[in-house]
Design an enzyme around this catalytic site. Structure first.
Site, short mmCIF file in Angstrom:
data_model
loop_
_atom_site.label_atom_id
_atom_site.label_comp_id
_atom_site.label_asym_id
_atom_site.label_seq_id
_atom_site.Cartn_x
_atom_site.Cartn_y
_atom_site.Cartn_z
N ARG A 36 0.82 -1.22 0.00
CA ARG A 36 0.00 0.00 0.00
C ARG A 36 0.85 1.26 0.00
NH1 ARG A 36 -5.18 -1.83 3.82
NH2 ARG A 36 -6.29 -2.84 2.10
N LYS A 197 -11.32 -11.92 7.99
CA LYS A 197 -12.41 -10.95 8.15
C LYS A 197 -13.71 -11.60 7.68
CE LYS A 197 -9.49 -6.86 7.61
NZ LYS A 197 -9.21 -5.65 6.81
N GLY A 352 -5.72 -6.81 1.35
CA GLY A 352 -4.42 -6.72 1.99
C GLY A 352 -3.79 -8.06 2.30
N GLY A 375 -12.51 -4.96 1.05
CA GLY A 375 -13.94 -4.70 1.10
C GLY A 375 -14.43 -3.84 -0.05
#
Length: 399
Positions: A36, A197, A352, A375
């Site tokens: 990132r 997640k 990620g 997401g």
């Protein structure tokens, strides 16, 4: 789409508020994966070239409006400085009346990173007064944080109401790539979805069923599916209150002719740093946890990918950080890579954790497109309008 590559946009001497996503994985204060940071370098270099005064807004973790020492952006500012080979000033104070004074002191082509924007309660609540306050820090706002643009937060959505706003280079590249994916996508389409997640992704699956031919569920999400369909998963992580949603997913999969697959065999251990044992999903003990997928499941995934024209991947198959539980993730990567390099499939990876796995196994050049977003990546594929993108399109203004 107004973006900073516009030749008519004069940035020399302008205070540019640059919102990026620097929510990178860290361990004991050290950054463990830098994708990132690397992705935003082109935008920052362009702003330096145009002699702007660059003020970076970003976040790490979920401090919920509180100052959390382990969630400071200072280590990230130092890493960014190394990449750019110039000093990145770090303002460790929360935004206050002195912040504008400090910003005004920096010279053209310089960079100042502000402390974690989520240390402010008004950020995640998208507080209007906080949005207005941060807008006064600059002359121009640039969003280059696609991976955060599914959040209606102050520094993503609210700020655009009060300051001329533009798309950055990275967010533009992400949007253009995903537009191509959604408009030119070829069936059969397979989605491999996993990772830790669970709660947000499991809801997204319900809507993606309408668009895909196969959905392969691995990781923590697979544990949730297995538990709510009657399997004993020991002490594996899973989402407890998803029974109704799981039933709806399975019913919808029949209605839309989408094949939903979970692991047939898994790799279990009694502890995260242990050695794995391959077991059928019917034979998991109470003190064991699922940490990877087994060989039968990998073979099934291979067959599905071989019969697909498009493969989207979001989330590793297991706890790949431990070499004893990396095989599932590694094998999926190898299968997708082989097909992609032979031009047999159109492959896209996002998220990620996914990018971290790709980099660990040195497969970053083996996908048609790799997105750092998780997401936001999935919600865009769903067809949802992302708040950050909508705000830029609605509120773009020029002086």
């Amino acid at each position: 789409m107004n973006n900073i590559s516009d030749q008519n946009l004069i940035l020399k001497g302008k205070k540019v508020l640059l919102r990026v996503d620097l929510n990178v994985p860290m361990k004991n204060g050290a950054i463990t994966e830098t994708s990132r940071i690397e992705k935003i370098l082109p935008t920052i270099k362009l702003l330096i070239e145009k002699e702007a005064k660059i003020i970076i807004l970003s976040h790490i973790g979920r401090p919920k409006g509180q100052i959390v020492n382990g969630m400071s952006l200072e280590p990230i500012s130092k890493k960014l400085s190394q990449y750019l080979n110039i000093e990145v000033l770090f303002n460790k104070n929360k935004i206050n009346e002195n912040t504008i004074f400090e910003i005004n002191k920096i010279s053209n082509g310089s960079i100042m990173m502000l402390e974690n924007i989520r240390f402010h309660e008004g950020e995640e609540t998208n507080n209007d007064e906080f949005s207005k306050r941060i807008s006064t820090l600059g002359d121009i706002y640039i969003n280059d944080a696609f991976s955060s643009s599914h959040r209606a937060h102050a520094s993503i959505e609210g700020i655009t109401k009060y300051i001329p706003s533009y798309f950055g280079l990275q967010i533009t590249e992400e949007i253009n790539a995903l537009k191509r994916i959604t408009s030119e996508i070829k069936k059969p389409i397979t989605l491999i979805i996993g990772g830790s997640k669970i709660s947000t992704k499991i809801k997204i699956i319900k809507n993606l069923i309408k668009k895909f031919d196969n959905i392969i569920i691995v990781g923590g999400m697979a544990n949730t599916m297995l538990s709510h369909t009657g399997y004993k998963i020991g002490k594996s992580i899973y989402e407890h209150s998803c029974g109704n949603l799981i039933r709806e997913i399975l019913e919808n999969s029949k209605s839309y002719n989408c094949q939903v697959n979970c692991p047939m065999d898994v790799v279990v251990s009694k502890k995260m740093d242990g050695i794995g044992t391959i077991k059928d999903i019917n034979n998991i003990e109470e003190d064991e946890m699922i940490l990877d997928i087994g060989p039968k499941t990998i073979d099934s995934i291979r067959k599905t990918i071989n019969n697909s024209n498009t493969v989207l991947w979001n989330g590793p198959a297991g706890y790949f950080e431990n070499p004893n539980f990396e095989n599932g993730t590694k094998k999926i990567l190898e299968i997708i890579t082989e097909k992609t390099l032979k031009n047999k499939i159109f492959s896209v990876a996002g998220g990620g954790e996914t990018v971290a796995a790709i980099n660990k196994f040195k497969k970053s050049d083996s996908f048609t497109f790799v997105s750092t977003a998780g997401g936001a990546f999935l919600e865009y594929l769903e067809g949802k309008t992302l708040p950050g993108i909508k705000a830029l399109n609605s509120n773009v203004r020029t002086k």
